[in-house]
Design a protein around this motif. Sequence first.
Motif, PDB file in Angstrom:
ATOM      1  N   PHE A 204       0.800  -1.220   0.000  1.00 37.25           N
ATOM      2  CA  PHE A 204       0.000   0.000   0.000  1.00 37.25           C
ATOM      3  C   PHE A 204       0.838   1.278   0.000  1.00 37.25           C
ATOM      4  CE2 PHE A 204      -3.166  -2.888   2.182  1.00 37.25           C
ATOM      5  CZ  PHE A 204      -3.891  -3.106   1.026  1.00 37.25           C
ATOM      6  N   LEU A 205       2.159   1.147   0.033  1.00 39.85           N
ATOM      7  CA  LEU A 205       3.013   2.329  -0.010  1.00 39.85           C
ATOM      8  C   LEU A 205       2.987   2.954  -1.407  1.00 39.85           C
ATOM      9  CD1 LEU A 205       6.099   1.111   2.014  1.00 39.85           C
ATOM     10  CD2 LEU A 205       4.546   2.961   2.645  1.00 39.85           C
ATOM     11  N   PRO A 206       3.092   4.287  -1.486  1.00 42.54           N
ATOM     12  CA  PRO A 206       3.129   4.924  -2.812  1.00 42.54           C
ATOM     13  C   PRO A 206       4.469   4.669  -3.497  1.00 42.54           C
ATOM     14  CG  PRO A 206       3.362   6.555  -1.076  1.00 42.54           C
ATOM     15  CD  PRO A 206       3.099   5.240  -0.403  1.00 42.54           C
ATOM     16  N   GLU A 207       4.525   4.960  -4.787  1.00 39.29           N
ATOM     17  CA  GLU A 207       5.742   4.746  -5.574  1.00 39.29           C
ATOM     18  C   GLU A 207       6.918   5.567  -5.033  1.00 39.29           C
ATOM     19  OE1 GLU A 207       6.197   2.695  -8.243  1.00 39.29           O
ATOM     20  OE2 GLU A 207       4.208   1.901  -7.817  1.00 39.29           O
ATOM     21  N   ARG A 208       6.671   6.805  -4.680  1.00 34.51           N
ATOM     22  CA  ARG A 208       7.758   7.643  -4.172  1.00 34.51           C
ATOM     23  C   ARG A 208       7.743   7.627  -2.638  1.00 34.51           C
ATOM     24  NH1 ARG A 208       5.430  13.586  -4.534  1.00 34.51           N
ATOM     25  NH2 ARG A 208       3.253  13.018  -4.587  1.00 34.51           N
ATOM     26  N   PRO A 209       8.868   7.941  -2.008  1.00 39.53           N
ATOM     27  CA  PRO A 209       8.954   7.878  -0.543  1.00 39.53           C
ATOM     28  C   PRO A 209       7.982   8.843   0.131  1.00 39.53           C
ATOM     29  CG  PRO A 209      11.119   8.159  -1.531  1.00 39.53           C
ATOM     30  CD  PRO A 209      10.118   8.295  -2.633  1.00 39.53           C
ATOM     31  N   LEU A 210       7.562   8.483   1.338  1.00 41.43           N
ATOM     32  CA  LEU A 210       6.668   9.338   2.116  1.00 41.43           C
ATOM     33  C   LEU A 210       7.434  10.554   2.619  1.00 41.43           C
ATOM     34  CD1 LEU A 210       4.903   6.557   4.180  1.00 41.43           C
ATOM     35  CD2 LEU A 210       3.915   7.871   2.317  1.00 41.43           C
ATOM     36  N   SER A 211       6.787  11.705   2.612  1.00 42.41           N
ATOM     37  CA  SER A 211       7.409  12.948   3.044  1.00 42.41           C
ATOM     38  C   SER A 211       6.587  13.558   4.171  1.00 42.41           C
ATOM     39  CB  SER A 211       7.481  13.929   1.875  1.00 42.41           C
ATOM     40  OG  SER A 211       7.816  15.212   2.329  1.00 42.41           O
ATOM     41  N   ASP A 212       7.274  14.146   5.162  1.00 42.27           N
ATOM     42  CA  ASP A 212       6.546  14.785   6.260  1.00 42.27           C
ATOM     43  C   ASP A 212       6.034  16.176   5.883  1.00 42.27           C
ATOM     44  OD1 ASP A 212       8.966  16.083   6.162  1.00 42.27           O
ATOM     45  OD2 ASP A 212       9.317  16.017   8.328  1.00 42.27           O
ATOM     46  N   ARG A 213       6.288  16.598   4.659  1.00 44.47           N
ATOM     47  CA  ARG A 213       5.821  17.904   4.179  1.00 44.47           C
ATOM     48  C   ARG A 213       4.607  17.806   3.276  1.00 44.47           C
ATOM     49  NH1 ARG A 213      11.770  20.155   2.710  1.00 44.47           N
ATOM     50  NH2 ARG A 213      12.502  20.187   4.856  1.00 44.47           N
ATOM     51  N   GLU A 214       4.234  16.607   2.933  1.00 46.31           N
ATOM     52  CA  GLU A 214       3.143  16.399   1.989  1.00 46.31           C
ATOM     53  C   GLU A 214       1.982  15.679   2.677  1.00 46.31           C
ATOM     54  OE1 GLU A 214       2.659  14.022  -2.198  1.00 46.31           O
ATOM     55  OE2 GLU A 214       4.626  14.762  -1.646  1.00 46.31           O
ATOM     56  N   ALA A 215       0.821  16.311   2.696  1.00 44.53           N
ATOM     57  CA  ALA A 215      -0.358  15.690   3.303  1.00 44.53           C
ATOM     58  C   ALA A 215      -0.815  14.517   2.445  1.00 44.53           C
ATOM     59  CB  ALA A 215      -1.483  16.704   3.438  1.00 44.53           C
ATOM     60  N   VAL A 216      -1.203  13.442   3.112  1.00 44.63           N
ATOM     61  CA  VAL A 216      -1.698  12.258   2.417  1.00 44.63           C
ATOM     62  C   VAL A 216      -3.036  11.849   3.011  1.00 44.63           C
ATOM     63  CG1 VAL A 216       0.582  11.374   1.780  1.00 44.63           C
ATOM     64  CG2 VAL A 216      -0.422  10.704   3.943  1.00 44.63           C
ATOM     65  N   THR A 217      -3.791  11.112   2.223  1.00 43.76           N
ATOM     66  CA  THR A 217      -5.048  10.528   2.685  1.00 43.76           C
ATOM     67  C   THR A 217      -4.827   9.039   2.848  1.00 43.76           C
ATOM     68  OG1 THR A 217      -6.319  12.188   1.467  1.00 43.76           O
ATOM     69  CG2 THR A 217      -7.479  10.177   2.115  1.00 43.76           C
ATOM     70  N   ILE A 218      -5.142   8.533   4.044  1.00 46.01           N
ATOM     71  CA  ILE A 218      -5.007   7.102   4.282  1.00 46.01           C
ATOM     72  C   ILE A 218      -6.354   6.541   4.703  1.00 46.01           C
ATOM     73  CG2 ILE A 218      -2.561   7.214   4.868  1.00 46.01           C
ATOM     74  CD1 ILE A 218      -3.338   6.970   7.816  1.00 46.01           C
ATOM     75  N   LYS A 219      -6.573   5.298   4.349  1.00 48.11           N
ATOM     76  CA  LYS A 219      -7.775   4.570   4.766  1.00 48.11           C
ATOM     77  C   LYS A 219      -7.300   3.373   5.569  1.00 48.11           C
ATOM     78  CE  LYS A 219     -10.578   6.319   1.085  1.00 48.11           C
ATOM     79  NZ  LYS A 219     -11.527   6.050   0.040  1.00 48.11           N
ATOM     80  N   VAL A 220      -7.812   3.273   6.796  1.00 48.60           N
ATOM     81  CA  VAL A 220      -7.258   2.328   7.763  1.00 48.60           C
ATOM     82  C   VAL A 220      -8.349   1.582   8.524  1.00 48.60           C
ATOM     83  CG1 VAL A 220      -5.201   3.739   8.120  1.00 48.60           C
ATOM     84  CG2 VAL A 220      -7.169   4.100   9.574  1.00 48.60           C
TER      85      VAL A 220
END
Length: 106
Positions: free
Chosen positions: A71-87
């Motif tokens: 479920f990880l995105p293609e590019r690395p996760l960044s603490d500067r970019e908001a993401v939407t997660i479903k959990v």
Amino acid sequence: MKSWLLGLLLPFALVQDKTYTVGEVMRNARRLHNDSTTVQLIGYFTKKLNNNNYVFEDRTAEIHVNVPPKFLPERPLSDREAVTIKVWVEYEMDKPITLTVNQPIN
């Protein structure tokens, strides 16, 4: 005519996911865990703890999230970019509340 149109569109309005804050998830963890529902959150991954575990936070609180590699995105996760997660919410008495991602991260 109006009632027919309302009846046709009402199910689509009910299907939309409600977006929760981390604070709301923590306050309602017992109910959300028992419902076996998918919860949608918007925030930031601020720290990687180990293999699949991250710290996720928004303006209200922070929580640990288990992210399976598929479920990880293609590019690395960044603490500067908001993401939407479903959990899914994992709640057990006398243990910290954790979340497990069950859909690809946007």
